[in-house]
Design an enzyme around this catalytic site. Sequence first.
Site, PDB file in Angstrom:
ATOM      1  CG  ASP A 106      -2.214   0.616   1.086  1.00 39.82           C
ATOM      2  OD1 ASP A 106      -2.280   1.654   0.402  1.00 39.82           O
ATOM      3  OD2 ASP A 106      -3.196   0.080   1.630  1.00 39.82           O
ATOM      4  CG  ASP A 207      -4.217   5.836   0.894  1.00 41.16           C
ATOM      5  OD1 ASP A 207      -5.140   5.060   1.209  1.00 41.16           O
ATOM      6  OD2 ASP A 207      -4.042   6.937   1.455  1.00 41.16           O
ATOM      7  CD  GLU A 249      -8.715   4.802  -1.436  1.00 37.88           C
ATOM      8  OE1 GLU A 249      -9.634   4.564  -0.640  1.00 37.88           O
ATOM      9  OE2 GLU A 249      -7.654   5.352  -1.099  1.00 37.88           O
ATOM     10  CG  HIS A 323      -8.716  -0.682   4.896  1.00 41.66           C
ATOM     11  ND1 HIS A 323      -8.623  -0.728   3.523  1.00 41.66           N
ATOM     12  CD2 HIS A 323      -8.234   0.518   5.253  1.00 41.66           C
ATOM     13  CE1 HIS A 323      -8.097   0.399   3.079  1.00 41.66           C
ATOM     14  NE2 HIS A 323      -7.851   1.173   4.104  1.00 41.66           N
ATOM     15  CG  ASP A 324     -11.067   2.739   4.194  1.00 41.82           C
ATOM     16  OD1 ASP A 324     -10.481   2.706   5.294  1.00 41.82           O
ATOM     17  OD2 ASP A 324     -10.513   3.093   3.136  1.00 41.82           O
TER      18      ASP A 324
END
Length: 554
Positions: A106, A207, A249, A323-324
């Site tokens: 990431d 990210d 993302e 994860h969000d």
Amino acid sequence: MELERKQSNDSKWWKSAVIYQIYPRSFADSNGDGIGDLKGIISKLDYLETLGIDAVWLSPVCRSPQDDNGYDISDYQDIDPMFGTLEDMEELIEEAGKRRIRIIMDLVLNHSSDEHFWFLEAKKSRENPYHDYYVWRDGTEGAPPNDMRACFGGSAWEWVPEVQQYYFHQFSVKQPDLNWENPKLRQEIYDMINWWIGKGVGGFRLDVIDQIAKEPDRKITNNGPRLHEFLRELSRETFQKADLVTVGEAWGADTELAKLYSNPDGSELSMVFQFEHICLDQMPGKEKWDLAPLPFLKLKEVFGRWQTQLHGKGWNSLFWNNHDLPRIVSRWGNDGEYRVESAKMLAILLHGMQGTPYIYQGEELGMTNVRYEIGEYRDIETLNLYQERLEKGYEKEEIMRSIHAKSRDNARTPMQWNDGENAGFTAGEPWIRTNPNYREINAAKQTEDEDSVFRCYQELIRFRKEYPVFAEGEFRMLLETDEDIFAYTRTDGDSQLLVICNFHDRTVKCPLETPEPDGKLLIGNYRDRAGGPDGTLLLRPYEARMYLTAAPKA
Ligand code: GLC
Ligand code: CA
């Protein structure tokens, strides 16, 4: 030189790959401190191999003060001691490689931690060589340059008396935004990425990459004018030197922008990770906490549009979870009576489409949301929201309803390995409470059970590698206006996939002709076929059926 520069995306391994996301602090704890770590992940590689995935996207493990659970990096070239050491990381890459699993890191490039060396220097003086690595504006205390808000609440500007300036932060105050306008900063980033490529990583997840080209004076956060220029330079200087998968993302991407990010000529990234489908259950123009029912027809329209518009022109990620996000089975399925059926239906619906599927840890078990007291939450976004809404006068019950439905901690409770203490996640005290349903929902139980959600995911992963129609087939939506059924075909030459899903908990008649009894039912989530006396197919609650047949000749 020119040869090295362009790597087309045409026949890439990641087009028939399935990626598994690990949130390291919640996956497996090897030393009993209650926090998952790299050695824990290594100990679970056999499980991942059994599942059949091709790559692991690892949420950040670099050195970090953990203000936003690692999305605030203070050293991009070291591992946080909480997770282990650089040697552990090298061992993970090697051990995963033996099982033909690639490790995707990431990359948090929009901002760093305020404890990064660059920022510690930058805030010393305006003349400091690192000052311009961040986004500063002159001002006076108490009068920020404008009224922009940070994603985690509060002003997006923070005053630093030493330099008599504000720095810009789109996330927490401990996540100052990096200034991509500065070529020296960009070069440092490329060197860092190339160092990781040298270590043998299989790719990168970028990210909030659509926010790097911000222009705060014009209140531009995502999709800034220089975004794709920056991305092309980044790609040329780093990713194109190896056979990597890269995924951006991008909350603000539409299909036109997605074609740039994932241009088949390979000039930017492999694929985009966008959220249009997953943001549908909130009130229009409001925040995710402002709950609204899922508009089902709209869901079909959104999936259909992305499938058809990107076909041959770009590449998308397929996901329900990360994860969000809250757990999909609790969100759009049924985490009570039909937990298993609905978890499988959602899997089948998604995994028949074009794109690269992502499975978020525990999704393959049908893990569910939690309903904790506020004191048991750990996520900075959730805690800030709670305070902010209390101050605005919201009722506590209403705030908790939003948190139970949407908190990021729904996804962050410990992975449920077995029915032992703390679900086998840790021998110590977990950093966040374990979902109490682990005795019923856990990996040990499901890997043994032929009818488990795990087995369904395992099969779907295998199909994608076995049948080219999964990667290549052209999508066509069926029954666009049906209120219950999500159905589509994928066609590739002679092969045709037909997917029929009942999205709700009532039995409905299927108006489609199905290929039985001659067609091949690849997978379903009920043992038998239900039909009316006239031979029509009945779809029971959350029933899903996926057929593979030969396409009718034109
Ligand atoms: C992304 C991450 C999220 C993080 C944010 C700031 O949205 O997925 O977890 O908080 O970026 O880095
Ligand atoms: Ca640990």
